[in-house]
Design a protein around this motif. Structure first.
Motif, PDB file in Angstrom:
ATOM      1  N   MET A 231     -19.240   1.491  31.642  1.00 37.86           N
ATOM      2  CA  MET A 231     -19.571   0.099  31.267  1.00 37.86           C
ATOM      3  C   MET A 231     -20.809  -0.095  30.597  1.00 37.86           C
ATOM      4  O   MET A 231     -21.817   0.470  30.584  1.00 37.86           O
ATOM      5  CB  MET A 231     -19.741  -0.537  32.896  1.00 37.86           C
ATOM      6  CG  MET A 231     -19.862  -2.232  32.689  1.00 37.86           C
ATOM      7  SD  MET A 231     -20.340  -2.837  34.076  1.00 37.86           S
ATOM      8  CE  MET A 231     -21.867  -2.512  34.252  1.00 37.86           C
ATOM      9  N   THR A 232     -20.406  -1.160  29.479  1.00 27.93           N
ATOM     10  CA  THR A 232     -21.555  -1.485  28.747  1.00 27.93           C
ATOM     11  C   THR A 232     -22.717  -2.106  29.557  1.00 27.93           C
ATOM     12  O   THR A 232     -22.276  -3.245  30.322  1.00 27.93           O
ATOM     13  CB  THR A 232     -21.141  -2.520  27.512  1.00 27.93           C
ATOM     14  OG1 THR A 232     -19.997  -1.833  26.885  1.00 27.93           O
ATOM     15  CG2 THR A 232     -22.166  -2.711  26.468  1.00 27.93           C
ATOM     16  N   VAL A 252     -10.349 -13.205  20.023  1.00 30.63           N
ATOM     17  CA  VAL A 252     -11.212 -12.097  19.923  1.00 30.63           C
ATOM     18  C   VAL A 252     -10.522 -11.040  20.585  1.00 30.63           C
ATOM     19  O   VAL A 252      -9.752 -10.943  21.444  1.00 30.63           O
ATOM     20  CB  VAL A 252     -12.640 -12.323  20.646  1.00 30.63           C
ATOM     21  CG1 VAL A 252     -13.673 -11.179  20.516  1.00 30.63           C
ATOM     22  CG2 VAL A 252     -13.257 -13.704  20.246  1.00 30.63           C
ATOM     23  N   TRP A 253     -10.754  -9.648  20.068  1.00 26.03           N
ATOM     24  CA  TRP A 253     -10.318  -8.313  20.458  1.00 26.03           C
ATOM     25  C   TRP A 253     -11.556  -7.575  21.018  1.00 26.03           C
ATOM     26  O   TRP A 253     -12.696  -7.512  20.444  1.00 26.03           O
ATOM     27  CB  TRP A 253      -9.667  -7.580  19.276  1.00 26.03           C
ATOM     28  CG  TRP A 253      -8.254  -8.066  18.889  1.00 26.03           C
ATOM     29  CD1 TRP A 253      -7.709  -9.313  19.147  1.00 26.03           C
ATOM     30  CD2 TRP A 253      -7.772  -7.510  17.706  1.00 26.03           C
ATOM     31  NE1 TRP A 253      -6.562  -9.401  18.291  1.00 26.03           N
ATOM     32  CE2 TRP A 253      -6.500  -8.321  17.417  1.00 26.03           C
ATOM     33  CE3 TRP A 253      -7.666  -6.289  17.049  1.00 26.03           C
ATOM     34  CZ2 TRP A 253      -5.669  -8.130  16.549  1.00 26.03           C
ATOM     35  CZ3 TRP A 253      -6.673  -6.266  15.966  1.00 26.03           C
ATOM     36  CH2 TRP A 253      -5.622  -7.094  15.754  1.00 26.03           C
ATOM     37  N   ASP A 254     -11.343  -6.747  22.341  1.00 32.69           N
ATOM     38  CA  ASP A 254     -12.144  -5.954  22.552  1.00 32.69           C
ATOM     39  C   ASP A 254     -11.346  -4.439  22.728  1.00 32.69           C
ATOM     40  O   ASP A 254     -10.626  -4.526  23.399  1.00 32.69           O
ATOM     41  CB  ASP A 254     -12.727  -6.216  23.951  1.00 32.69           C
ATOM     42  CG  ASP A 254     -13.814  -5.155  24.480  1.00 32.69           C
ATOM     43  OD1 ASP A 254     -13.989  -4.057  23.813  1.00 32.69           O
ATOM     44  OD2 ASP A 254     -14.235  -5.358  25.329  1.00 32.69           O
ATOM     45  N   VAL A 255     -11.761  -3.605  21.750  1.00 30.95           N
ATOM     46  CA  VAL A 255     -11.151  -2.389  21.518  1.00 30.95           C
ATOM     47  C   VAL A 255     -11.761  -1.382  22.332  1.00 30.95           C
ATOM     48  O   VAL A 255     -12.754  -1.083  22.144  1.00 30.95           O
ATOM     49  CB  VAL A 255     -10.775  -2.004  20.291  1.00 30.95           C
ATOM     50  CG1 VAL A 255     -10.012  -0.620  20.263  1.00 30.95           C
ATOM     51  CG2 VAL A 255     -10.132  -3.103  19.276  1.00 30.95           C
ATOM     52  N   GLY A 256     -11.042  -0.745  23.522  1.00 33.20           N
ATOM     53  CA  GLY A 256     -11.586   0.372  24.171  1.00 33.20           C
ATOM     54  C   GLY A 256     -12.572  -0.521  25.010  1.00 33.20           C
ATOM     55  O   GLY A 256     -13.673  -0.242  25.411  1.00 33.20           O
ATOM     56  N   GLY A 323     -15.626  -0.741  21.520  1.00 35.48           N
ATOM     57  CA  GLY A 323     -16.608   0.187  22.410  1.00 35.48           C
ATOM     58  C   GLY A 323     -15.958   1.563  22.393  1.00 35.48           C
ATOM     59  O   GLY A 323     -16.684   2.438  23.008  1.00 35.48           O
ATOM     60  N   GLY A 324     -14.796   1.885  21.823  1.00 36.06           N
ATOM     61  CA  GLY A 324     -14.321   3.154  22.103  1.00 36.06           C
ATOM     62  C   GLY A 324     -12.891   3.232  21.246  1.00 36.06           C
ATOM     63  O   GLY A 324     -12.306   2.279  20.955  1.00 36.06           O
TER      64      GLY A 324
END
Length: 403
Positions: A231-232, A252-256, A323-324
């Motif tokens: 977790m960030t 918005v996209w959150d990849v990983g 994030g990954g």
């Protein structure tokens, strides 16, 4: 020549104001939608010509002006100031030398309020009549949400959107054909109406959704359910949100996405937009769903799969956090640029090698690249004393489109 733009009220002519009826009776010509004209009895002696769009109405007026009518009445349903065609016609009437007067009517909002015997001053008002409208974004404002419907977006579609977002238990009221002899009002949960068809003259009222008070980014880590998925951390999340500068209506996209801590905070920032959390680990997807419900990020959708393949079919992003990548940094960045060359990209990296790859690939694609290192320490009690325990330094790489 006088031109009256008349709000006929909700439903039949019986709901029109006395001033509106008087103007209609004195008119030499009445223009409006066929449904409205058909409702006018023999006591309205004027010629009646059907037209709906502002440009078509203006053309009829121009064609009839040679006959020198003293008075023309334009009939609109509902109120002339509530999502009415009046706003489009008024600019077209400038310079025609006519005296223009706008007459209000009783809107469907007022009619439903009266039927329910409750005030409407605290409702948020939206139109889903022939325009794009998000029911989830509307209810996230934390007030009852009223919708005009019609065209492709019907009551069941609004209810379906709410249900798919996890809000199927939200109480809604659907009213059709208000003021007509066959009017009907339904009360129930959004999920009750996802397969039900309604008349084209239908409106929807969603009750108030209880939401947590809005706050700045950087929720405590304890706010999230973690499991064994990375977790960030709070301090890093705050910097990421600050760098991306997400606006209310953005995609918005959150990849990983991991546990979804960044996804959730982005969704709360983009309260009128949509956030997609892409994660290939099933446990992570489950945690994201738990956290979105826990913190009320109802505009966040979980996409299970590996990027870039799982990005296919998603709407173009305005901003992306990575994030990954599972070793797919280059194809992911290429896909994002192809989808929207103006998208802002933020990448977090722990390893020096990941930092180098992120900066190289962003520069290769023509982005302006900036790097921020985030180092932080938190205290830990040791007996009567406190020690500072340092976290891993994190690199935040920002890729900004060159303009």
């Amino acid at each position: 020549m006088k031109i009256y733009l008349i709000g006929m009220g909700c439903g039949t002519i019986k709901g029109a104001t006395a001033v509106a009826i008087d103007a209609l009776k004195k008119a030499d010509l009445i223009i409006g939608a066929p449904r409205l004209l058909e409702d006018l009895g023999d006591e309205f002696e004027a010629r009646k010509l059907p037209a709906i769009l502002a440009k078509d109405i203006a053309q009829v007026i121009d064609a009839e002006s040679g006959k020198k009518p003293e008075s023309i009445a334009i009939a609109y349903s509902g109120d002339s100031g509530f999502y009415s065609g009046c706003r489009s016609l008024l600019p077209l009437l400038e310079g025609k030398g006519a005296e223009v007067q706008v007459l209000p009517g009783i809107s469907s909002v007022q009619m439903l309020s009266a039927r329910l015997q409750r005030p409407w001053h605290d409702w948020n008002l939206f139109s889903a009549h022939g325009v794009d409208c998000s029911a989830v974004a509307a209810v996230l404002k934390g007030k009852p949400a009223f919708f005009l419907t019609g065209g492709a977006l019907k009551p069941k579609h609004l209810c379906m959107e709410l249900t798919e977002a996890g809000l199927g238990d939200l109480e809604v009221t659907i009213a059709e054909r208000l003021s007509y002899s066959d009017e009907h009002i339904w009360h129930g949960k959004a999920s009750d109406f996802v397969n039900q068809d309604f008349d084209t003259l239908a409106i929807v009222l969603c009750e108030k959704l209880e939401i947590a008070p809005r706050r700045t980014s950087g929720f405590d880590d304890e706010s999230f359910t973690r499991g064994k998925v990375p977790m960030t951390k709070q301090e890093v999340r705050s910097v990421i949100l600050s760098k991306l500068g997400i606006k209310e209506g953005e995609t918005v996209w959150d990849v990983g996405a991991g546990t979804g801590s960044v996804s959730v905070e982005m969704a709360l920032a983009a309260s009128e937009g949509k956030v997609y959390a892409i994660e290939c680990v099933p446990e992570g997807c489950e945690l994201i769903d738990i956290n979105r419900k826990k913190l009320g990020a109802w505009n966040l959708k979980v996409v299970e799969g590996k990027a870039p393949e799982s990005l296919e079919g998603l709407p173009a992003p305005d901003a992306v956090f990575i994030g990954g990548t599972r070793g797919n940094m280059s194809p992911i960045l290429e896909f994002i640029k192809e989808k929207n060359s103006e998208a802002r990209i933020c990448i977090s990296a722990i390893a020096i090698e990941s930092l180098g790859e992120a900066t190289t690939e962003l520069a290769k694609l023509g982005y302006d690249v900036s790097i921020t290192q985030v180092s932080f320490s938190n205290d830990k009690p040791v007996g009567k004393l406190h020690m500072m325990i340092g976290g891993n330094p994190i690199f935040i790489v920002m890729g900004t489109p060159v303009r």
